[in-house]
Scaffold this active site. Structure first.
Site, PDB file in Angstrom:
ATOM      1  N   CYS A   1     -18.049 -29.402  24.513  1.00 15.97           N
ATOM      2  CA  CYS A   1     -16.963 -28.306  23.998  1.00 15.97           C
ATOM      3  C   CYS A   1     -16.427 -29.204  22.724  1.00 15.97           C
ATOM      4  CB  CYS A   1     -15.908 -28.229  24.131  1.00 15.97           C
ATOM      5  SG  CYS A   1     -14.858 -26.784  23.432  1.00 15.97           S
ATOM      6  N   CYS A   2     -17.137 -28.220  21.679  1.00  9.74           N
ATOM      7  CA  CYS A   2     -16.905 -29.466  20.073  1.00  9.74           C
ATOM      8  C   CYS A   2     -17.306 -30.180  19.937  1.00  9.74           C
ATOM      9  CB  CYS A   2     -14.719 -28.998  20.298  1.00  9.74           C
ATOM     10  SG  CYS A   2     -13.962 -27.910  20.958  1.00  9.74           S
ATOM     11  N   GLY A   3     -18.241 -30.121  20.317  1.00 10.99           N
ATOM     12  CA  GLY A   3     -19.270 -31.534  19.663  1.00 10.99           C
ATOM     13  C   GLY A   3     -19.731 -32.210  20.877  1.00 10.99           C
ATOM     14  N   LYS A   4     -18.206 -32.371  21.437  1.00 13.62           N
ATOM     15  CA  LYS A   4     -18.315 -33.628  22.590  1.00 13.62           C
ATOM     16  C   LYS A   4     -18.890 -33.754  23.652  1.00 13.62           C
ATOM     17  CE  LYS A   4     -14.070 -34.826  20.012  1.00 13.62           C
ATOM     18  NZ  LYS A   4     -12.186 -35.330  20.241  1.00 13.62           N
TER      19      LYS A   4
ATOM     20  N   ILE B   1      -8.177 -28.939  25.780  1.00  5.27           N
ATOM     21  CA  ILE B   1      -7.634 -30.175  24.135  1.00  5.27           C
ATOM     22  C   ILE B   1      -6.337 -29.999  24.535  1.00  5.27           C
ATOM     23  CG2 ILE B   1      -7.448 -30.984  22.042  1.00  5.27           C
ATOM     24  CD1 ILE B   1     -10.438 -30.127  22.390  1.00  5.27           C
TER      25      ILE B   1
END
Length: 275
Positions: A106-109, A124
Site C-alpha cells: 500500500c502507498c508504494g511500501k 497507517i
C-alpha cells in the site's frame, strides 16, 4: 459469574537437589466459540475473563464490525463456552479470506502482511501520542506492578492502554492477541479514543503485535521484550513508534523515535527529530 483465571494443583517440585510435593497456581485455559448471526465464526482459546471485550475486539480487528453500533446483542454462555453475536447488518458470506496468506502493499511500501485481512484492516497511524523517556519506564513498571495474574501463575501476557501519565485499562490473557483484543473491545464499548494513547505490552514485539496495534489505532507501543525485524519494518511503514527492552532504566527505540522526548515538558528533542 466468570470462571477462576487460575486453579490450584498439587505438583512435584525440584528444589536444591530435593523433590517436594507442593501446591502451585496454574493459569486457566478455556475455548470460546463465537457465533455471528447464528453462524459459527471462530473458536478462541483464552483466559476466562472479559469475554465480551475480547469478542468485540476480535470482530473489530477482523473487520467484521467498525463501531459498537454494528452490534445488536452479545450473549455469553460461560458454562458451555459459547458467544452469540447478533449484528445490525449481514455477515459477509466468505470468511475464507481471513486465513489466506499474502504479501500486501500500500502507498508504494512493501508491507509484509501474512494474511489478506491484515492488509485490509491495518492502517497507517495518525497518532498524536508522545512520552518522555521517564514516562516509558514508569508505565512499564506500573503495568508490571499491576500484573497480579502473572505474578501468581507466570502464564499470561499483559497489556495496557495508557496516557503518558497513567494506565487507563489493563488486561491479561494466555494469548497475546486475546489480551490486545480485550483492550480493543474495552475501548470500543466505552468510546475511548486511542489516537493519543499508548500500548504497553509484556511480550515480544512481533509482526502480529504491530499489525494488531495498527488495527486498534495505536501509534506508540512499549514492550519489555525484543522486536523482530519484520515488526520493525511494519512499524516504519505504519508510522508506529516501537520501543523494546524496557528494563530498569533503559530501552531501545526502533522506529519513529520523534514520539519519545527527553524532558518533562514534552518538547521534542532535536536529536530525536531524525524520522
Amino acid at each position: 459469574m466468570e470462571q477462576h483465571i487460575s486453579v490450584k494443583k498439587t505438583i512435584t517440585a525440584y528444589r536444591d537437589g530435593e523433590f517436594y510435593r507442593e501446591e502451585d497456581n496454574i493459569v486457566s485455559e478455556v475455548p470460546l466459540t463465537i457465533f455471528v448471526n447464528k453462524k459459527e465464526f471462530a473458536t478462541m482459546v483464552c483466559s476466562p475473563l472479559h469475554y465480551k471485550e475480547m469478542v468485540v475486539g476480535f470482530l473489530a480487528s477482523e473487520g467484521v464490525i467498525l463501531f459498537k453500533s454494528d452490534i445488536h446483542s452479545i450473549e455469553i454462555d460461560e458454562d458451555k463456552g459459547f458467544a452469540y453475536v447478533q449484528l445490525n447488518k449481514k455477515l459477509q458470506k466468505d470468511h475464507s479470506f481471513y486465513s489466506k496468506r499474502v504479501i500486501g502493499s500500500c502507498c508504494g511500501k512493501s508491507r509484509q502482511f501474512y494474511f489478506q485481512n491484515d492488509s485490509v484492516t491495518a492502517k497507517i497511524s495518525m497518532s498524536t501520542a508522545s512520552v518522555t523517556a521517564e514516562q516509558c519506564l514508569h508505565l512499564m513498571g506500573q503495568m508490571q506492578r499491576n500484573s497480579h495474574v502473572f505474578k501468581k501463575t507466570g502464564g499470561v501476557h499483559n497489556a495496557a492502554i495508557c496516557t503518558p501519565h497513567h494506565i487507563i485499562v489493563d488486561r491479561a490473557d494466555i494469548g497475546r492477541h486475546n489480551a490486545l483484543d480485550k483492550l480493543y473491545g474495552h475501548c470500543l464499548l466505552n468510546n475511548i479514543s486511542v489516537k493519543d494513547k499508548i500500548l504497553v505490552f509484556s511480550g515480544r514485539l512481533s509482526s502480529e503485535v504491530l499489525t494488531k496495534s495498527s488495527k486498534i489505532g495505536i501509534g506508540l507501543v512499549l514492550s519489555k521484550s525484543a522486536p523482530t525485524d519484520l515488526a520493525i519494518k511494519l512499524a516504519e511503514d505504519l508510522n508506529i513508534t516501537a520501543v523494546g527492552f524496557i528494563r530498569g532504566s533503559s530501552f531501545n527505540v526502533y522506529s519513529h523515535s520523534y514520539r519519545i522526548t527527553q524532558n518533562k515538558k514534552g518538547e521534542i528533542s532535536n536529536e530525536f527529530m531524525q524520522h
